[in-house]
Design a protein around this motif. Structure first.
Motif, PDB file in Angstrom:
ATOM      1  N   UNK A 281      -5.784  -7.141   3.436  1.00  0.00           N
ATOM      2  CA  UNK A 281      -4.358  -6.780   3.580  1.00  0.00           C
ATOM      3  C   UNK A 281      -3.993  -5.773   2.489  1.00  0.00           C
ATOM      4  N   UNK A 282      -3.811  -4.521   2.894  1.00  0.00           N
ATOM      5  CA  UNK A 282      -3.640  -3.429   1.933  1.00  0.00           C
ATOM      6  C   UNK A 282      -2.163  -3.130   1.737  1.00  0.00           C
ATOM      7  N   UNK A 283      -1.760  -3.042   0.477  1.00  0.00           N
ATOM      8  CA  UNK A 283      -0.427  -2.587   0.088  1.00  0.00           C
ATOM      9  C   UNK A 283      -0.593  -1.254  -0.628  1.00  0.00           C
ATOM     10  N   UNK A 284       0.012  -0.197  -0.085  1.00  0.00           N
ATOM     11  CA  UNK A 284      -0.011   1.112  -0.742  1.00  0.00           C
ATOM     12  C   UNK A 284       1.241   1.255  -1.595  1.00  0.00           C
TER      13      UNK A 284
ATOM     14  N   UNK B 200      -3.210 -12.315  -2.334  1.00  0.00           N
ATOM     15  CA  UNK B 200      -4.080 -11.932  -1.218  1.00  0.00           C
ATOM     16  C   UNK B 200      -4.151 -10.424  -1.025  1.00  0.00           C
ATOM     17  N   UNK B 201      -3.250  -9.680  -1.670  1.00  0.00           N
ATOM     18  CA  UNK B 201      -3.137  -8.246  -1.431  1.00  0.00           C
ATOM     19  C   UNK B 201      -4.216  -7.460  -2.166  1.00  0.00           C
ATOM     20  N   UNK B 202      -4.722  -6.428  -1.493  1.00  0.00           N
ATOM     21  CA  UNK B 202      -5.470  -5.377  -2.168  1.00  0.00           C
ATOM     22  C   UNK B 202      -4.493  -4.226  -2.344  1.00  0.00           C
ATOM     23  N   UNK B 203      -4.130  -3.938  -3.566  1.00  0.00           N
ATOM     24  CA  UNK B 203      -3.104  -2.943  -3.866  1.00  0.00           C
ATOM     25  C   UNK B 203      -3.765  -1.608  -4.203  1.00  0.00           C
TER      26      UNK B 203
ATOM     27  N   UNK C 284      -5.127  -2.784 -18.644  1.00  0.00           N
ATOM     28  CA  UNK C 284      -6.103  -3.236 -17.649  1.00  0.00           C
ATOM     29  C   UNK C 284      -5.427  -3.611 -16.330  1.00  0.00           C
ATOM     30  N   UNK C 285      -5.922  -3.066 -15.240  1.00  0.00           N
ATOM     31  CA  UNK C 285      -5.378  -3.398 -13.921  1.00  0.00           C
ATOM     32  C   UNK C 285      -5.986  -4.696 -13.423  1.00  0.00           C
ATOM     33  N   UNK C 286      -5.223  -5.503 -12.684  1.00  0.00           N
ATOM     34  CA  UNK C 286      -5.808  -6.695 -12.056  1.00  0.00           C
ATOM     35  C   UNK C 286      -6.981  -6.307 -11.158  1.00  0.00           C
ATOM     36  N   UNK C 287      -7.872  -7.233 -10.907  1.00  0.00           N
ATOM     37  CA  UNK C 287      -9.081  -6.935 -10.138  1.00  0.00           C
ATOM     38  C   UNK C 287      -8.774  -6.534  -8.701  1.00  0.00           C
ATOM     39  N   UNK C 288      -7.613  -6.920  -8.184  1.00  0.00           N
ATOM     40  CA  UNK C 288      -7.249  -6.585  -6.802  1.00  0.00           C
ATOM     41  C   UNK C 288      -6.339  -5.349  -6.722  1.00  0.00           C
ATOM     42  N   UNK C 289      -6.273  -4.562  -7.785  1.00  0.00           N
ATOM     43  CA  UNK C 289      -5.444  -3.347  -7.805  1.00  0.00           C
ATOM     44  C   UNK C 289      -6.328  -2.142  -8.123  1.00  0.00           C
ATOM     45  N   UNK C 290      -6.326  -1.163  -7.224  1.00  0.00           N
ATOM     46  CA  UNK C 290      -7.026   0.100  -7.436  1.00  0.00           C
ATOM     47  C   UNK C 290      -6.001   1.133  -7.882  1.00  0.00           C
TER      48      UNK C 290
ATOM     49  N   UNK D 262      -3.575   4.412   7.250  1.00  0.00           N
ATOM     50  CA  UNK D 262      -4.245   3.929   8.460  1.00  0.00           C
ATOM     51  C   UNK D 262      -4.697   2.482   8.312  1.00  0.00           C
ATOM     52  N   UNK D 263      -4.873   2.029   7.074  1.00  0.00           N
ATOM     53  CA  UNK D 263      -5.400   0.694   6.804  1.00  0.00           C
ATOM     54  C   UNK D 263      -4.351  -0.232   6.172  1.00  0.00           C
ATOM     55  N   UNK D 264      -3.158   0.300   5.874  1.00  0.00           N
ATOM     56  CA  UNK D 264      -2.162  -0.453   5.113  1.00  0.00           C
ATOM     57  C   UNK D 264      -1.310  -1.343   6.005  1.00  0.00           C
ATOM     58  N   UNK D 265      -0.826  -2.447   5.429  1.00  0.00           N
ATOM     59  CA  UNK D 265       0.126  -3.329   6.108  1.00  0.00           C
ATOM     60  C   UNK D 265       1.554  -3.073   5.642  1.00  0.00           C
TER      61      UNK D 265
END
Length: 418
Positions: A240-243, A269-272, A287-293, A305-308
């Motif tokens: 579940x992608x959050x942009x 649950x989000x991949x940010x 430092x960014x959380x492991x689920x944040x790019x 195209x992949x974001x919710x």
């Protein structure tokens, strides 16, 4: 046919033109676009030919240092001195650019009304001239004009008034020395040609009934920008992608907001995917959380195209791209047309508006994003609105109109003396 394009030198002004450039090139037209080096590759990718402007005509990076950036947002009046200075430099550069443009022997000029040299080219080269307006139509919309006045919150500061005075003086000098049309800050918002192309659907335009047949609402067109670079899109698959992005200008420097996002979505649950802009070093955020790019730049279209959900500043380009992909929007507006976009998105039920307090409150921020993702009404309304966007005609309709417009007005020498 040969077309000359004159955009304002900013991503939000160049990117909406790209699909139209490619469409014209695909029809065998010769397309020339005047841009700074930052946009050279994007223009070449469409098949059009760039003509390089001096980098001094780009949006000044000094905007990033203005009061309010990175703390409580940017009011338009605080940006005005830098923008007025840019327009003044543009006026001084215009006579040289016009000589270069005259040698192109083109059939039609298409300009962004914020690009002062483009407006002068349309008047002085004796060519059919059309406007490509990258946001709303302003000239016939009391709603927008009132919103802009409200955003000013009183008179401009003395520095802005001085910058406006210098701009008007330079405009007068250019008029008497070179015959250039007089330019004022107001004319950048109210100039109208016989053909005005707007990359928004008519349904999205405030006071749409006031705009006559000269205004063509073609809606947005989304064209891959080949800007993925080394971004790891494969990490987004099945998540579940959050942009998160506040746009591409220096006005997106909001470390407080980005840090609030860290806390809001840490260990969720989000991949940010977060774009913090080229003016901000991601390392300064800690430092960014492991689920944040976190990147200064991300390939926005490929991520959408992949974001919710899309957490955005509400610039017109980002708003239209998010709606095109059917992604609910959480809008945290900063300045200019962004508050109006936030209001329209919320009013149409396509997303919601975040106040500064909520945008900086991790709990409120997380709850807003979850609501957008779990309430099925948002995606249902977005699906209906996507039909409006696609049925507006996009670059094909715009290219058809430009061909008809140029052919109908062409006559005699295409390079009539100024």
């Amino acid at each position: 046919m040969k077309f000359l394009f004159f955009p304002m030198q900013a991503h939000g002004h160049v990117n909406p033109m790209l699909p139209l450039l490619r469409e014209l090139v695909s029809r065998g037209d010769e397309v020339v676009v005047y841009v700074t080096r930052e946009f050279e590759a994007a223009i070449r990718n469409t098949g059009a030919s760039p003509r390089l402007l001096d980098d001094s005509l780009a949006i000044p990076s000094s905007v990033a240092g203005l009061p309010g950036v990175g703390s409580s947002g940017v009011e338009m009046k605080k940006v005005m001195p830098a923008l007025m200075g840019l327009m003044r430099r543009s006026l001084r550069e215009t006579p040289r650019l016009l000589e270069q443009a005259r040698e192109e022997r083109a059939d039609c000029v298409v300009y962004d009304p914020m690009a002062v040299w483009g407006r002068a080219a349309g008047k002085m080269l004796g060519l059919p001239a059309a406007i490509f307006q990258t946001s709303f139509g302003l000239s016939h919309s009391p709603t927008i004009q009132n919103a802009l006045r409200a955003n000013m919150k009183g008179l401009p500061p003395p520095s802005a008034l001085l910058a406006i005075g210098r701009l008007l003086l330079t405009s007068e000098l250019m008029h008497w020395r070179h015959g250039m049309p007089r330019f004022s800050p107001r004319s950048a918002f109210t100039t109208v040609e016989d053909l005005n192309i707007l990359p928004v659907p008519r349904k999205y335009q405030p006071d749409a009934g006031n705009f006559d047949e000269r205004f063509l609402f073609v809606g947005p067109s989304v064209l891959p920008r080949n800007d993925r670079g080394d971004f790891p899109l494969e990490r987004l698959e099945g998540k579940p992608v959050l942009l998160v992005s506040l746009g591409t200008t220096p006005m997106n420097m909001r470390p407080d907001f980005y840090k609030a996002c860290f806390e809001a979505f840490r260990d969720t649950r989000w991949l940010v995917v977060m774009a913090c802009g080229k003016s901000l070093d991601p390392a300064t955020l800690g430092p960014a959380p492991s689920n944040v790019l976190v990147r200064q730049h991300v390939p926005q279209l490929e991520v959408l195209e992949r974001a919710r959900v899309f957490l955005t500043h509400g610039g017109m380009n980002s708003t239209m791209e998010g709606l095109w992909h059917g992604v609910p929007l959480a809008v945290f507006p900063q300045f200019a047309d962004q508050p109006l976009n936030a209001s329209l998105v919320t009013g149409l039920g396509l997303g919601l508006t975040l106040s500064p307090q909520d945008a900086l409150d991790p709990k409120a921020l997380r709850e807003a994003i979850e609501r957008l993702d779990t309430d099925p009404g948002y995606r249902s309304r977005l699906a209906e609105f996507q039909k409006e966007l696609r049925e507006a005609g996009g670059p094909r309709r715009a290219a058809d109109a430009l061909h008809q417009f140029a052919a109908a007005r062409r006559g005699g020498s295409p390079q009539k003396a100024a």
